[in-house]
Design a protein around this motif. Structure first.
Motif, short mmCIF file in Angstrom:
data_model
loop_
_atom_site.label_atom_id
_atom_site.label_comp_id
_atom_site.label_asym_id
_atom_site.label_seq_id
_atom_site.Cartn_x
_atom_site.Cartn_y
_atom_site.Cartn_z
N ILE A 1 -9.36 -3.83 -0.01
CA ILE A 1 -8.39 -3.09 -0.81
C ILE A 1 -8.12 -1.77 -0.09
N LEU A 2 -6.86 -1.51 0.22
CA LEU A 2 -6.46 -0.28 0.90
C LEU A 2 -5.72 0.59 -0.10
N THR A 3 -6.03 1.89 -0.14
CA THR A 3 -5.48 2.76 -1.18
C THR A 3 -4.73 3.95 -0.58
N PRO A 4 -3.63 3.72 0.13
CA PRO A 4 -2.91 4.84 0.75
C PRO A 4 -1.95 5.54 -0.20
N HIS A 5 -1.76 6.85 0.02
CA HIS A 5 -0.60 7.52 -0.55
C HIS A 5 0.56 7.35 0.44
N GLU A 6 1.72 7.87 0.12
CA GLU A 6 2.91 7.61 0.95
C GLU A 6 2.72 8.02 2.41
N GLY A 7 2.11 9.18 2.65
CA GLY A 7 1.92 9.62 4.02
C GLY A 7 1.01 8.70 4.80
N GLU A 8 -0.10 8.29 4.19
CA GLU A 8 -1.01 7.36 4.85
C GLU A 8 -0.37 6.00 5.05
N PHE A 9 0.43 5.58 4.07
CA PHE A 9 1.12 4.30 4.18
C PHE A 9 2.05 4.29 5.39
N ALA A 10 2.80 5.37 5.57
CA ALA A 10 3.72 5.44 6.71
C ALA A 10 2.96 5.42 8.03
N GLU A 11 1.81 6.09 8.09
CA GLU A 11 1.01 6.06 9.30
C GLU A 11 0.51 4.66 9.61
N LEU A 12 0.14 3.93 8.59
CA LEU A 12 -0.42 2.59 8.77
C LEU A 12 0.64 1.54 9.10
N PHE A 13 1.76 1.60 8.39
CA PHE A 13 2.70 0.49 8.44
C PHE A 13 4.09 0.88 8.94
N GLY A 14 4.32 2.14 9.20
CA GLY A 14 5.64 2.57 9.66
C GLY A 14 6.64 2.62 8.51
N GLU A 15 7.90 2.75 8.87
CA GLU A 15 8.97 2.86 7.88
C GLU A 15 9.48 1.46 7.51
N LEU A 16 8.83 0.83 6.57
CA LEU A 16 9.25 -0.50 6.13
C LEU A 16 10.48 -0.41 5.24
N PRO A 17 11.35 -1.42 5.28
CA PRO A 17 12.54 -1.39 4.42
C PRO A 17 12.21 -1.79 2.99
N GLY A 18 13.13 -1.47 2.08
CA GLY A 18 13.01 -1.92 0.70
C GLY A 18 12.44 -0.87 -0.23
N ASN A 19 12.31 -1.25 -1.50
CA ASN A 19 11.74 -0.34 -2.49
C ASN A 19 10.22 -0.33 -2.38
#
Length: 455
Positions: free
Chosen positions: A333-351
């Protein structure tokens, strides 16, 4: 443990088609919807003079039914329209309204504004000729009620396509839509009421509901209730918060590894090699990341955790050390906030739901995308959105508490998706109980009451 389904515009259309195929007509469904909204308006506003603003589609058709129903109750009600009805059902209900229809641009305000201009499915910005009068009428009203969704909202992503008007009440027709729970739209809904109008649908997306977490039985002991290992790093205070949350969140045994000192006596401190600690078959879940640091020692601890094949919760610094480690093993289970999410997965499309789902499939992990509209997504397509959380949670350490709660529920045997949802619910509920001005430590004190509500 997931709650009410949340349907996209396409899923809602499919649900309507399925119901209409059984012999229910569009006009019958419109009558039910209008009657349900009129009942809510009556309960909240009584005989307050009302203005119903109607659009050209079926949402506007609902508005004509609402006006007729309110008039039958003796409410002084007027109707204004942005244009002529364009659907057969809307035209039929326009014909059943026996009062005048004002133009939206010229309409005078009323104490109660009922917005039936546009519902779900809107994908473009509101025309200024509609947005301007709507803002004017809303500003002058004492109470604002939205039919299905406030007009000018993207129903699938919660985007603002028109003026940001805050409503007092929103009546969701049949089921919830993503915009009811996704920001920024969710903040405009006011009190949200779901009206049963005889249409139901299925979706892999749902609302995070209160979990059912049975109390320990006569055969339970500390290990059957769940043994959580929390890995301490460079900043031991964060790991201590997680460990205390895991303990108060229902875990039977919590081990805090590292070289820190202090904390509740019930939390067992252990030094030594992390790999040797995690080899214990009684360990139900391990949490690593809060206060971990990003130096060589932190990397070594993460390597040991990943090699253990234990159910893992990866938070904070552990996420920042994961960038080259996908896919992962064992459904962590990974628990990122938006900044961490962007670092991990880049700028993904969609909502947010789509992005979290894509990340879950990419990492083969459950993703908890944290925020005021926290989303939990699993690789198998399941996803859930939290009820809006109190803004007071935006303070240091609350994420450490959430991670500990998720770990407690994972250790007690819930699958990764359900454990994440349970942790998010308990976290939000503890914040509600703690009230304004909370700090992370306050959440822990309110976890027993939140947990008691789940028994």
């Amino acid at each position: 443990m997931t709650g009410r389904p949340i349907l996209t515009a396409a899923e809602m259309r499919a649900a309507e088609v399925a119901v209409f195929a059984t012999g229910v007509t569009v006009e019958q469904a419109m009558e039910r919807a209008g009657a349900a909204v009129a009942e809510v308006a009556w309960r909240y506003a009584g005989r307050a003079p009302a203005l119903v603003v109607c659009g050209p589609g079926n949402n506007g058709g609902d508005g004509y039914v609402i006006a007729r129903r309110l008039k039958d109750r003796g409410v002084p009600v007027r109707v204004a329209a942005s244009g002529e009805p364009r659907t057969d059902a809307a035209r039929a209900n326009r014909g059943r309204w026996d009062g005048p229809v004002e133009t939206l641009a010229d309409a005078k305000p009323a104490r109660l504004l009922i917005d039936a201009l546009f519902g779900s499915g809107l994908v473009r910005a509101l025309d200024p000729a509609i947005a301007g009068p709507l803002e004017r009428l809303a500003a002058a009203a004492q109470m604002r009620l939205a039919v299905d969704l406030p007009s000018g909202i993207g129903s699938d992503d919660g985007a603002l396509l028109g003026p940001a008007i805050a409503y007092d009440v929103t009546v969701a027709l049949a089921v919830l839509k993503p915009a009811h729970r996704l920001q920024p739209a969710a903040a405009l809904m006011g009190r949200l009421i779901v009206a049963d109008i005889g249409i139901a649908g299925t979706s892999r997306l749902s609302e995070i509901a209160r979990p059912h977490l049975p109390a320990p039985g006569p055969d339970d002991h500390k290990y059957t209730r769940g043994h959580v290992v929390v890995v301490e790093g460079a900043m031991p205070g964060a790991a201590m918060l997680s460990a205390m949350a895991a303990q108060r969140g229902g875990a039977g045994y919590v081990t805090l590894t590292g070289h820190g000192t202090g904390g509740p006596a019930a939390i067992v401190r252990r030094g030594g090699d992390l790999a040797d600690i995690l080899v214990d078959r009684r360990v139900g879940a391990a949490l690593i990341g809060p206060g971990l640091g990003r130096e060589a020692a932190a990397r070594a601890l993460l390597d040991a955790a990943l090699a253990s094949k234990k159910p893992l919760i990866l938070d904070a610094d552990a996420l920042m050390l994961l960038t080259e480690r996908r896919p992962l093993q064992g459904m962590p289970i990974l628990t990122p906030h938006e900044g961490e999410f962007a670092e991990l997965f880049g700028e993904l499309p969609g909502n947010r739901v789509e992005r979290a789902g894509a990340a879950a499939a990419n990492a083969q992990a459950v993703i908890v995308l944290k925020g005021p509209d926290t989303v939990v997504a699993a690789p198998d397509g399941r996803a859930a959105i939290s009820v809006p959380a109190p803004g007071w949670l935006a303070t240091a350490g609350t994420g450490d508490v959430l991670a500990g709660l998720i770990a407690a529920n994972r250790a007690r045997g819930l699958d990764a998706f359900e454990a994440a949802c349970a942790g998010v619910w308990l976290h939000r509920r503890a914040a509600e109980l703690a009230g304004p001005g909370l700090i992370a430590d306050d959440l822990i004190g309110h976890l027993p009451q939140a947990l008691a509500e789940c028994l």
